[in-house]
Every structure is written in structure tokens, then in C-alpha cells.
Design an enzyme around this catalytic site. Sequence first.
Site, mmCIF file in Angstrom:
data_model
loop_
_atom_site.group_PDB
_atom_site.id
_atom_site.type_symbol
_atom_site.label_atom_id
_atom_site.label_comp_id
_atom_site.label_asym_id
_atom_site.label_seq_id
_atom_site.Cartn_x
_atom_site.Cartn_y
_atom_site.Cartn_z
ATOM 1 N N LYS A 48 0.825 -1.204 0.000
ATOM 2 C CA LYS A 48 0.000 0.000 0.000
ATOM 3 C C LYS A 48 0.869 1.268 0.000
ATOM 4 O O LYS A 48 2.061 1.225 0.323
ATOM 5 C CB LYS A 48 -0.942 -0.032 1.208
ATOM 6 C CG LYS A 48 -1.983 -1.165 1.133
ATOM 7 C CD LYS A 48 -2.993 -1.042 2.280
ATOM 8 C CE LYS A 48 -4.062 -2.119 2.200
ATOM 9 N NZ LYS A 48 -5.072 -1.979 3.278
ATOM 10 N N TYR A 62 -12.533 -1.662 -3.827
ATOM 11 C CA TYR A 62 -13.056 -1.870 -2.476
ATOM 12 C C TYR A 62 -14.579 -1.765 -2.432
ATOM 13 O O TYR A 62 -15.144 -1.381 -1.400
ATOM 14 C CB TYR A 62 -12.437 -0.857 -1.520
ATOM 15 C CG TYR A 62 -11.053 -1.226 -1.008
ATOM 16 C CD1 TYR A 62 -10.844 -2.397 -0.274
ATOM 17 C CD2 TYR A 62 -9.957 -0.404 -1.230
ATOM 18 C CE1 TYR A 62 -9.589 -2.736 0.217
ATOM 19 C CE2 TYR A 62 -8.685 -0.731 -0.735
ATOM 20 C CZ TYR A 62 -8.517 -1.897 -0.013
ATOM 21 O OH TYR A 62 -7.278 -2.225 0.485
ATOM 22 N N ASN A 70 -2.062 0.336 6.630
ATOM 23 C CA ASN A 70 -1.558 -0.912 7.193
ATOM 24 C C ASN A 70 -0.710 -1.742 6.229
ATOM 25 O O ASN A 70 -0.681 -2.959 6.305
ATOM 26 C CB ASN A 70 -2.717 -1.731 7.792
ATOM 27 C CG ASN A 70 -3.760 -2.090 6.758
ATOM 28 O OD1 ASN A 70 -3.620 -1.746 5.594
ATOM 29 N ND2 ASN A 70 -4.792 -2.799 7.180
ATOM 30 N N HIS A 118 -2.092 -5.431 1.423
ATOM 31 C CA HIS A 118 -3.395 -6.055 1.168
ATOM 32 C C HIS A 118 -3.187 -7.498 0.737
ATOM 33 O O HIS A 118 -2.220 -7.800 0.035
ATOM 34 C CB HIS A 118 -4.137 -5.316 0.048
ATOM 35 C CG HIS A 118 -5.357 -6.045 -0.436
ATOM 36 N ND1 HIS A 118 -6.578 -5.934 0.183
ATOM 37 C CD2 HIS A 118 -5.522 -6.943 -1.450
ATOM 38 C CE1 HIS A 118 -7.450 -6.730 -0.442
ATOM 39 N NE2 HIS A 118 -6.835 -7.339 -1.433
ATOM 40 N N GLU A 176 -10.143 -9.784 -7.721
ATOM 41 C CA GLU A 176 -9.084 -8.782 -7.531
ATOM 42 C C GLU A 176 -7.955 -8.946 -8.551
ATOM 43 O O GLU A 176 -7.411 -7.954 -9.042
ATOM 44 C CB GLU A 176 -8.541 -8.879 -6.101
ATOM 45 C CG GLU A 176 -9.595 -8.452 -5.070
ATOM 46 C CD GLU A 176 -9.142 -8.607 -3.632
ATOM 47 O OE1 GLU A 176 -8.011 -9.087 -3.387
ATOM 48 O OE2 GLU A 176 -9.922 -8.233 -2.739
#
Length: 138
Positions: free
Chosen positions: A10, A50, A113, A116, A127
Site C-alpha cells: 500500500k 473496495y 496498514n 493487502h 481482484e
Amino acid sequence: MAQRTLSIVKPDAVRKGFTGAILAEIEKAGFRIGAIKKQSISKEQAQGFYQVHAGKPFFDGLTTFMSSGPLVLMVLEKENAIADLRKLMGATNPANAEEGTIRKRFAGSVQENAIHGSDAEDTAAFEIGYWFAGYELI
Ligand code: GDP
């Protein structure tokens, strides 16, 4: 039979210079990097990715964050790749992540965070298809 999962380093981790260290952890854990690309994504692309979280209180912040700078998209391959990557990543909130996990080491907050990973076979298929064309996966 190797299983495929979609992973993303990320924007927070890319910004902090953790891309190489995270890739090293992934390879050390036995994953093969089947495809990889660094790019910036638009807020609309993040919203599409998302879409299961649309309507949640963190959706706007999450999609703004994911479109805030370059990220690294990867297809990872390994037996049991989906579950094993989730284990290597650690809990969504790094405060709850186990020692030695990627989020424990590299994540700054529940939103920023670091990584993913797809959470199931059907989401992995969606995805991977969302970010990679068939010819990129040969
Ligand atoms: P994951 O599968 O562990 O990535 O977690 P989820 O699918 O539940 O959520 C997707 C992403 O949304 C997470 O990785 C976080 O970046 C973000 N997120 C999840 N829950 C929260 C939250 O409570 N607050 C904020 N700000 N972000 C969250």
C-alpha cells in the site's frame, strides 16, 4: 497445485521505503511473484476495488489513502497462498497483529496498514482480474 492471491504494497509502505523489505518477507515465506507492477491509481479505481466496503464509515478515507501515491500490485503464487498470506500479513489493525507479521513490523495504523491480501478464492479471482490482464499472468 499452486493457488493465486492478489497482494498490494500500500502507498504508506511504498512512501516509507518498505517495498523491498516486504517483498523479501513474501519470498522468504515461499511465495512466487507471478506478476508485479508499481503504479498510481485513481480514487474511482480504488472505489471499484473496495466496492464491498462501500457505505462503511472508513470507505472515503480508505479510497483517498489508496489513491494518495504509488502502490505495488502483485499476483502471488503458492500452495494455500490466500490463507498463508493473510497469516503473514497479520491482523488488519497493527496493534492487534502478531509479532513477526508484516503489519506488526511495517504498518502505522488500521487504515495505513502496509499490505493487502485477498481473503477468499472468489475475491482473489475478482481482484486479480481487476488489476491484471490475462497476458500479464503468463
Ligand atoms: P483486510 O482484509 O485486513 O485488509 O481488512 P478489511 O477488508 O476489513 O478492510 C480493508 C481495508 O480497509 C483495511 O486493510 C484497512 O486499510 C481499511 N480499514 C479496515 N477497517 C478499518 C477501520 O476500522 N478504520 C479505518 N480507518 N480503516 C479501516
